[in-house]
Scaffold this motif. Structure first.
Motif, PDB file in Angstrom:
ATOM      1  N   VAL A 206       0.837  -1.208   0.000  1.00 50.78           N
ATOM      2  CA  VAL A 206       0.000   0.000   0.000  1.00 50.78           C
ATOM      3  C   VAL A 206       0.871   1.256   0.000  1.00 50.78           C
ATOM      4  CG1 VAL A 206      -1.778   1.272   1.254  1.00 50.78           C
ATOM      5  CG2 VAL A 206      -1.867  -1.223   1.146  1.00 50.78           C
ATOM      6  N   ASP A 232      -8.316  14.356  -3.398  1.00 49.15           N
ATOM      7  CA  ASP A 232      -8.561  14.589  -1.969  1.00 49.15           C
ATOM      8  C   ASP A 232      -7.241  14.436  -1.221  1.00 49.15           C
ATOM      9  OD1 ASP A 232      -9.219  14.552   0.674  1.00 49.15           O
ATOM     10  OD2 ASP A 232     -10.903  13.159   0.458  1.00 49.15           O
ATOM     11  N   LEU A 234      -6.704  14.247   1.808  1.00 48.62           N
ATOM     12  CA  LEU A 234      -6.806  13.300   2.925  1.00 48.62           C
ATOM     13  C   LEU A 234      -6.667  11.853   2.454  1.00 48.62           C
ATOM     14  CD1 LEU A 234      -9.473  14.464   5.483  1.00 48.62           C
ATOM     15  CD2 LEU A 234      -6.993  14.599   5.550  1.00 48.62           C
ATOM     16  N   LEU A 235      -6.923  11.617   1.158  1.00 46.94           N
ATOM     17  CA  LEU A 235      -6.756  10.263   0.629  1.00 46.94           C
ATOM     18  C   LEU A 235      -5.320   9.806   0.848  1.00 46.94           C
ATOM     19  CD1 LEU A 235      -8.244   8.039  -0.933  1.00 46.94           C
ATOM     20  CD2 LEU A 235      -7.299   9.010  -3.031  1.00 46.94           C
ATOM     21  N   HIS A 238      -5.006   8.681   4.389  1.00 47.65           N
ATOM     22  CA  HIS A 238      -5.617   7.357   4.588  1.00 47.65           C
ATOM     23  C   HIS A 238      -4.667   6.257   4.118  1.00 47.65           C
ATOM     24  CE1 HIS A 238      -9.620   8.059   6.122  1.00 47.65           C
ATOM     25  NE2 HIS A 238      -9.826   9.031   5.250  1.00 47.65           N
ATOM     26  N   PHE A 239      -4.142   6.421   2.902  1.00 42.94           N
ATOM     27  CA  PHE A 239      -3.255   5.389   2.364  1.00 42.94           C
ATOM     28  C   PHE A 239      -1.978   5.283   3.185  1.00 42.94           C
ATOM     29  CE2 PHE A 239      -4.933   5.581  -2.294  1.00 42.94           C
ATOM     30  CZ  PHE A 239      -6.111   5.041  -1.849  1.00 42.94           C
ATOM     31  N   PHE A 242      -2.634   3.659   6.471  1.00 40.97           N
ATOM     32  CA  PHE A 242      -3.022   2.251   6.352  1.00 40.97           C
ATOM     33  C   PHE A 242      -1.769   1.376   6.384  1.00 40.97           C
ATOM     34  CE2 PHE A 242      -4.085  -1.727   4.210  1.00 40.97           C
ATOM     35  CZ  PHE A 242      -5.258  -2.061   4.851  1.00 40.97           C
ATOM     36  N   TRP A 292      -6.049   3.048  11.638  1.00 42.18           N
ATOM     37  CA  TRP A 292      -5.157   4.078  11.105  1.00 42.18           C
ATOM     38  C   TRP A 292      -5.714   5.499  11.231  1.00 42.18           C
ATOM     39  CZ3 TRP A 292      -8.167   1.210   7.632  1.00 42.18           C
ATOM     40  CH2 TRP A 292      -8.930   1.948   6.721  1.00 42.18           C
ATOM     41  N   MET A 296      -5.545  11.022  12.146  1.00 42.11           N
ATOM     42  CA  MET A 296      -6.160  12.038  11.289  1.00 42.11           C
ATOM     43  C   MET A 296      -7.292  12.787  11.982  1.00 42.11           C
ATOM     44  SD  MET A 296      -6.272   9.562   7.981  1.00 42.11           S
ATOM     45  CE  MET A 296      -7.181  10.703   6.971  1.00 42.11           C
ATOM     46  N   MET A 301     -10.766  14.946   8.827  1.00 40.39           N
ATOM     47  CA  MET A 301     -11.552  13.741   8.624  1.00 40.39           C
ATOM     48  C   MET A 301     -12.904  13.928   9.319  1.00 40.39           C
ATOM     49  SD  MET A 301     -10.410   9.884   9.653  1.00 40.39           S
ATOM     50  CE  MET A 301     -10.551  10.149  11.404  1.00 40.39           C
TER      51      MET A 301
ATOM     52  N   ILE B  76      -9.479  -1.302   3.746  1.00 40.32           N
ATOM     53  CA  ILE B  76      -9.008   0.047   3.403  1.00 40.32           C
ATOM     54  C   ILE B  76     -10.126   0.814   2.690  1.00 40.32           C
ATOM     55  CG2 ILE B  76      -7.893  -0.540   1.185  1.00 40.32           C
ATOM     56  CD1 ILE B  76      -5.707   1.440   1.869  1.00 40.32           C
ATOM     57  N   ASP B  83     -14.952   7.758   6.275  1.00 41.33           N
ATOM     58  CA  ASP B  83     -14.639   9.187   6.366  1.00 41.33           C
ATOM     59  C   ASP B  83     -15.353   9.963   5.258  1.00 41.33           C
ATOM     60  OD1 ASP B  83     -13.519  11.721   6.375  1.00 41.33           O
ATOM     61  OD2 ASP B  83     -11.631  11.047   5.484  1.00 41.33           O
TER      62      ASP B  83
END
Ligand SMILES: [Cu+2]
Lengths: 532, 87
Positions: A206, A232, A234-235, A238-239, A242, A292, A296, A301, B76, B83
């Motif tokens: 990831v 985004d 925030l994406l 997230h990744f 993760f 995860w 954030m 978020m 995931i 969110d």
């Protein structure tokens, strides 16, 4: 070549560079990763030196940003993630399960070279050193003019190496166990390494893909993370998390495995709650993938997601608490000897409890809003990672040094170093909890004068810590030639690696042993084998 | 011989599916564009896994290991959607 010849018998560059012996590859990782521990530590000393003064001093704010980024990225990616798995894991997994090597020896050497290539690529990036922090958050990292692309590519290679090592270990543990070595007879270090490897294989792809997306964003302006193009920012987070949350368990699970070997050996008691410790490693590995979002909470978020992630985060504390309980129960009424590996193991328990419990303040949605991005977080992270993982690593290094090198460490100097490091560590990092509660933000080169005195204290602590580490490494190096010759089993431990000579022969075992018992029947001499 | 034949068949199927992906990208299906593209891509990945990576002929343990990460793919996606869908 006789089978009883030590794995160190052959000399010369080629015998190391082309080796497929898991022990030699482990030693090469050990040296490489600890080199970056020393460099990263030196950078930390510079940062602390700068913070001795609240105002501008020594170097510019931008240099400060570059230095803390390098400190973080080096310590995380080049030291603490591979430090235990790739070095001690490589060296000891086959020995502990009664195998002659890992399942894929060539792949093992290939992973080492991938690791080194990644490092070289990262070094190239120093032409335009990055100042993004080790977390590479977009949009800053996407628009930044520094060598983010180069570093991403380097870390991609390092990640590949990590995946291949994890894969190798999983297959090794499944297929190469000695006859009679059932799952419940496995040493707990193996269970810890198994959980670690699963995380490495599942999470590292990831981060690799995330780096590729970031590079695509930088080079081709794709817009995964750019709101103006429908992306985004925030994406990315997230990744990134993760991967990066589970990966803190790649750092801590192997250390917990070492502690589970050292505690029963030096308490001369069977480990308490074997299955609970074993399964809690797998539980931690699994739960680590669910939490995860706790990084954030203040990133923008949604509150609903914040509540969910905060709630799930508390679950990590359960298997972790179980392990701590089991270690302490193992110590209870044991006949404890305080040799250096045990001192480090006890330090691990003490410091990791502080690190773990302060994690709950950060995992709780409401309190995190207050302490997020302050020195409280820096203190928490260093208590878990340095107080936890690195203390576990030091325990493992002192425990296994005789097996790896065939020499004993100087115990007196080991203890001097222990004192300096434990005192230095706490003087450095404990004030940061207070600074954080008082609101001092992290990652700033300058700070208001009211935080001055505690910062001075922390900087003085960093000097003690540095002296301790220098003494410890001096002991490691000096004992290579001048340490007493190590017997096969100096600690009277019961796991298989101690049943072969120190250092082990190239083939590990002349005859593959047949296992008839678990390795924790300590205390026969006192007739106490409870917990069996 | 039959063995090689199945490889060639799969290869042709992959090329046809790639063509389908390109073709669909010219249609405007709104949100369904992504859905269709993902279905095609998953089909291709399944074919590669089953034939080129020999999963069809593997023991259960290996098949289990190959399927297990799908759970984490789901995690995931669900976690990120928890969110973005509640902002
Ligand atoms: Cu986390």
């Amino acid at each position: 070549m006789s089978q009883t010849e030590s794995y160190l018998a052959h000399k010369g560059f080629k015998s190391w560079a082309l080796t497929m012996d898991h022990k030699r590859i482990g030693v090469m990782y050990l040296v490489t990763t600890h080199l970056f521990f020393l460099i990263g530590g030196f950078l930390a000393l510079l940062l602390r030196l700068k913070l001795l003064s609240p105002g501008p001093a020594l170097f510019s704010a931008h240099t400060y940003d570059v230095l803390f980024t390098m400190h973080g990225a080096m310590m995380i990616f080049l030291f603490i993630i591979p430090a235990i798995p790739s070095s001690l894991g490589n060296f000891f997994i086959p020995l502990l399960i009664g195998a002659r090597d890992v399942a894929f020896p060539k792949l093992n050497l290939f992973s080492y070279y991938l690791f080194v290539s990644g490092i070289l690529v990262i070094l190239i990036s120093l032409v335009q050193p990055i100042d993004t922090g080790w977390t590479f958050y977009t949009p800053f990292s996407a628009e930044n003019s520094a060598a983010v692309t180069t570093v991403s590519f380097g870390l991609f290679l390092v990640g590949m190496s990590s995946i291949l090592t994890g894969l190798n270990f999983i297959v090794t543990i499944h297929t190469l166990r000695a006859p009679g070595m059932t799952w419940y007879r496995l040493p707990l270090f193996i269970w810890g390494m198994y959980g670690t490897s699963v995380i490495q294989v599942l999470s590292t792809p990831v981060i690799g893909i995330t780096f590729l997306l970031l590079v695509a964003e930088r080079l081709f302006g794709v817009g995964f993370f750019d709101p103006a193009k429908g992306g985004d920012p925030l994406l990315f987070q997230h990744f990134f998390w993760f991967y990066s949350h589970p990966v803190v368990y790649v750092m801590i699970l192997p250390a917990m495995g070492i502690i589970s070997e050292v505690i029963p050996c030096f308490a001369r008691k069977p480990i308490f709650g074997y299955k609970a410790i074993a399964y809690s490693a797998l539980a931690i590995a699994f739960i680590s993938f669910l939490v995860w979002g706790h990084h954030m909470f203040v990133s923008g978020m949604s509150t609903t997601a914040g509540v969910i992630f905060s709630f799930l985060t508390f679950f990590v504390a359960v298997p972790t608490g179980m392990k701590i309980f089991n270690w302490i129960a193992t110590l209870y009424k044991g006949s404890i000897s305080l040799d250096s590996p045990m001192l480090w193991a006890l330090t691990f328990i003490f410091l990791f409890i502080i690190g773990g419990l302060t994690g709950l303040f950060l995992g709780s949605l409401a309190t995190d809003v207050h302490v997020h991005d302050t020195y409280f977080l820096v203190a928490h992270f260093h208590y878990t990672m340095m107080g936890g993982t690195v203390m576990g690593l030091f325990s493992g290094l002192h425990y296994w040094y005789p097996k790896i090198t065939g020499r004993m460490l100087d115990e007196r100097w080991a203890k001097h170093a222990w004192w300096m490091i434990v005192v230095g560590f706490n003087v450095t990092f404990f004030p940061m909890f207070i600074l954080g509660m008082q609101g001092m933000p992290r990652r700033y080169a300058e700070y208001p004068a009211k935080y001055h005195s505690l910062n001075v204290l922390a900087t003085v602590g960093s000097w003690l810590l540095a002296v301790g580490i220098v003494i410890m490494f001096a002991n490691f190096i000096r004992s290579l030639n001048r340490g007493a010759i190590a017997p096969a089993n100096p600690w009277e431990a019961l796991t298989l690696e101690w049943q072969v000579p120190s250092p082990p022969p190239e083939e590990n075992f002349e005859v593959i042993p047949t296992v008839t018992d678990w390795p924790y029947s300590y205390g026969k001499e006192t007739g106490d084998t409870r917990g069996k | 011989m039959a063995y090689y034949k199945s490889y060639v068949m799969v290869w042709i199927a992959l090329i046809v599916l790639t063509g389908a992906t390109v073709g669909v990208s010219f249609l405007n299906l709104g949100l369904w564009n992504a859905a269709v593209a993902l279905v095609i891509a998953s089909t291709k990945a399944t074919l590669v896994g089953l034939y080129f990576m020999h999963l069809r002929h593997e023991i259960k343990l290996v098949i289990g290991f190959a399927l297990f990460p799908l759970l984490f793919l789901a995690l995931i996606i669900i976690g990120t959607l928890s969110d973005t869908m509640t902002r």
